[in-house]
Design a protein around this motif. Sequence first.
Motif, short mmCIF file in Angstrom:
data_model
loop_
_atom_site.label_atom_id
_atom_site.label_comp_id
_atom_site.label_asym_id
_atom_site.label_seq_id
_atom_site.Cartn_x
_atom_site.Cartn_y
_atom_site.Cartn_z
N ASN A 244 0.86 -1.19 0.00
CA ASN A 244 0.00 0.00 0.00
C ASN A 244 0.90 1.24 0.00
N ASP A 246 0.42 4.28 0.64
CA ASP A 246 0.15 5.26 1.69
C ASP A 246 0.58 4.77 3.06
N THR A 247 0.28 3.49 3.36
CA THR A 247 0.57 2.96 4.69
C THR A 247 1.78 2.04 4.72
N GLN A 248 2.28 1.64 3.54
CA GLN A 248 3.38 0.68 3.41
C GLN A 248 3.01 -0.71 3.94
N GLU A 249 1.74 -0.96 4.08
CA GLU A 249 1.28 -2.29 4.50
C GLU A 249 1.40 -3.27 3.33
N GLN A 253 -2.10 -9.64 -3.44
CA GLN A 253 -2.94 -9.12 -4.51
C GLN A 253 -2.96 -10.10 -5.67
N LYS A 256 -0.66 -9.94 -9.27
CA LYS A 256 0.15 -8.75 -9.01
C LYS A 256 1.26 -8.56 -10.05
N ASN A 317 5.19 -0.52 -6.34
CA ASN A 317 4.68 -0.84 -4.99
C ASN A 317 4.60 -2.36 -4.78
#
Length: 384
Positions: A244, A246-249, A253, A256, A317
């Motif tokens: 992610n 934004d959160t680096q979580e 997926q 991917k 990402n």
Amino acid sequence: MMTLSFLQNYWWFIVSLLGGILVFLLFVQGGQSLIFQLAKNTDERKLLVNVLGRKWGFTYTTLATFGGGFFASFPLFYSTSFSGAIYVWMLLLLCFVLQAVSYEYMDKPGNIFGAKTYQIFLFINGLLATVLIGTAVATFYTGSDFTVNKINLTDLGAPTVSVWNSAWHGIEAAFNVHNLCLGVTIFFLARTLALLYFINRISAKHETILARVRKQLWINAIIFVVFFLAFVIWTFLSKGFAVNPDTQEVFMQPFKYFLNLWQMPVVLIFFLLGVVAVLYGIGITLFCKGNRRGIWFAGVGTVVTVACLLLIAGWNNTAFYPATPDLQSSLTLKNASSSLTTLKTMFFVSFLVPFVLAYIFWAWRVLEKKQTDIAEVKSEEDDY
């Protein structure tokens, strides 16, 4: 402006390019695994060994450069993998030690073991080095059994950031069918490239051995294509380790790695061009008997294809070194890289790379002024 994010992606590109060059140069290992299949007498074995012996140093140097580049740009990966998966890397190091010793002492006076013993060592290097590198790289897509806890740095008694959970310390990757699929792919790719290289370098007067080379090229090229397609399709249809932004979580997926390729059209184009170049190099050699230049198309194609596969493992990402026990321990370009100052300094150092490549090109051409034949090998004092 050189931001940290730009430099992280830049150095992943450099590492991926070095990885592609390394896989191409593994044709030396592929050729070593074919010595006993292609050569039927001492002279023919000597011929093959000398054709390969002029290039083995390039592979070893590139491997060291690849490892050094990874260490400097992504030190957390280096410390996690090279200390945790230590059995794999030590076995790989042993393989290359056997190779260096073999080329150095194979035909030296006082060799009590005989040339054949060292040729067996070369075969071992050709088999294990390619398969181990392939299975190790495959863990970029399948994950490894480790956890990372940076808070341990504050524990003066045991400041260990990364912990490998398996007692096999990386050997377990070779028992994963998905990983092994890439290992076998690299093995037969190396053999295919070696056969193309033999056709390019062995004098046309040796028709008998060249006929064996072409026969083996059919077999090894077909097996390579089958396993390559199996690995690529399997990887593209599997879930990947996404991050992610934004959160680096880190999370799983679907599709991917296929999506990475699709969402980065430049990488997709170069990947397809690389695959076509490899197939074209093989095809013109098999179907145009007089054509001896297939190695150059297949070689460039190999570098480009492998580099693109590595790019989709880290760009867009993606966690390039996933941790299967704990997804949040996975290594990404952001959490595993060196500092901005280090990467910026290395950025300027990387300008020396073209000069190094130019030297390699020059040295390569000097060593290949003419094709090799048995008479020439016997007359040289510094033969292998």
